[in-house]
Design a protein around this motif. Structure first.
Motif, PDB file in Angstrom:
ATOM      1  N   LEU B  79      35.980   1.189  -3.932  1.00 22.45           N
ATOM      2  CA  LEU B  79      35.804   1.928  -2.450  1.00 22.45           C
ATOM      3  C   LEU B  79      37.080   2.816  -2.067  1.00 22.45           C
ATOM      4  CD1 LEU B  79      33.767   2.215  -0.342  1.00 22.45           C
ATOM      5  CD2 LEU B  79      34.640   0.603   1.126  1.00 22.45           C
ATOM      6  N   TRP B  81      39.100   3.810  -4.313  1.00 27.64           N
ATOM      7  CA  TRP B  81      39.360   4.861  -5.348  1.00 27.64           C
ATOM      8  C   TRP B  81      38.352   6.039  -4.973  1.00 27.64           C
ATOM      9  CZ3 TRP B  81      35.514   6.206  -8.676  1.00 27.64           C
ATOM     10  CH2 TRP B  81      35.849   7.443  -9.824  1.00 27.64           C
ATOM     11  N   LEU B  82      37.323   5.818  -4.152  1.00 25.20           N
ATOM     12  CA  LEU B  82      36.572   6.862  -3.806  1.00 25.20           C
ATOM     13  C   LEU B  82      37.008   7.828  -3.101  1.00 25.20           C
ATOM     14  CD1 LEU B  82      32.756   5.536  -3.222  1.00 25.20           C
ATOM     15  CD2 LEU B  82      33.766   7.070  -5.103  1.00 25.20           C
ATOM     16  N   GLY B  83      38.055   7.348  -2.046  1.00 27.49           N
ATOM     17  CA  GLY B  83      38.806   8.367  -1.220  1.00 27.49           C
ATOM     18  C   GLY B  83      39.820   9.154  -1.816  1.00 27.49           C
TER      19      GLY B  83
END
Lengths: 186, 186
Positions: B79, B81-83
């Motif tokens: 999660l 890393w998604l940002g």
DNA sequence: CCAGACATGTAAATTGTTACATGATTGT
DNA sequence: ACAATCATGTAACAATTTACATGTCTGG
């Protein structure tokens, strides 16, 4: 690995120094084969050791500037390499991984912002390519060489266009709110 | 580098052993992020050392088969890393280098055969993707997750279609005979 | 028991990235 | 003389690929 052959190609088109080649890679050639200046210097040294290119100092230039030119053996090597089969390109796109990760996690990330940001980058690149196209390939004599070079540029343009399209579709999906629990369509 | 996150994503979708993951990478996930089994084993060990996944031996399996499952910390990492912003994909296509090299050399190579051969590969891949599409995404409930996964597959389909189109155009140019010396069009 | 597939790994070589180092020249 | 830029490189590291090594289980 095609870096040596990309360099040989660049030197076929015109001789140049390491930095000049690095700049060309950052522009036209780099649209389909990226390389940093360190890679280029290292590879140029190897190409010279192999007898494929020859360098001569450029006294007018600064420092120890050297200009590289392709030798007949380099030309022959390039021709030989053209006959080899091309392995399919690696195909590695972080954003696709992110989309799939977002799907698996069920949203709750600000991936949409990242997509929008990268869309802007691709739009900028597309505009640049289209600028090149109108500058270099507008109704000129369509020689074989000219058409091939145009085709390579068009490949870049279409790649960017495809990316932008896909990003738009991705945004549409990402921006639909996540249902609270599990709301069926009907 | 997104290999660890591609693995975490795969494990979010379903736990599995090293070889099973390697097979999944050779199929669906590998369409946008390729990895060999050596990379996968090494990375799984790292992920476990980081406390993101946990492995348990599978007694029914052969040898020392282990199944990996994602841990809450791994989910959190994914999660996070998604940002992060996604750097643009490297963009390295040998065939574009070859086209440009052919242009610089003025033909005299059997590049057309290599292009035709690779076109066949891409057509095969396209057929496979379209098979997946009709199998997994034919008029089903369009949940967010479903649509995202479909989009990733569609991205692969369009990439292959674009490649085939460009190859056809390249063949057209390559197959026009090289003029004997320098015949102007008019 | 042996061939072949399953399953996991080690080792070495290559390639690619990042950070830093060195020196020359130009402009002020 | 000094900063900025040009130009080439070294060093250290990270990632990727290729080849090989090891052991297990299944079927004939």
């Amino acid at each position: 690995m095609s870096l040596p052959h990309a360099l040989l190609t660049a030197l076929m088109e015109r001789p140049g120094s390491g930095l000049e080649l690095a700049e060309r890679f950052a522009r036209s050639i780099g649209h389909f084969w990226h390389a940093t200046h360190q890679q280029i210097y290292r590879e140029l040294a190897r190409l010279e050791a192999a007898g494929w290119v020859q360098s001569t100092p450029v006294p007018e230039g600064r420092g120890r500037k050297r200009s590289y030119a392709i030798l007949p053996a380099g030309r022959a090597e390039l021709l030989r390499w053209l006959g080899e089969p091309s392995p399919p390109p690696p195909l590695r796109d972080e954003l696709m991984v992110r989309l799939r990760a977002d799907a698996a996690l069920g949203g709750h990330s600000d991936l949409a912002a990242a997509v929008a940001q990268r869309t802007a980058m691709h739009e900028k690149k597309l505009a640049l390519y289209q600028h090149f196209e109108s500058k270099d390939f507008a109704g000129k004599a369509a020689s074989r060489e000219h058409r091939l070079r145009h085709l390579v540029l068009k490949a870049g343009i279409r790649q960017e266009q495809l990316w932008i399209e896909l990003a738009r579709e991705a945004l549409e999906v990402l921006q639909t709110p996540v249902p609270a629990k599990d709301t069926p369509a009907a």
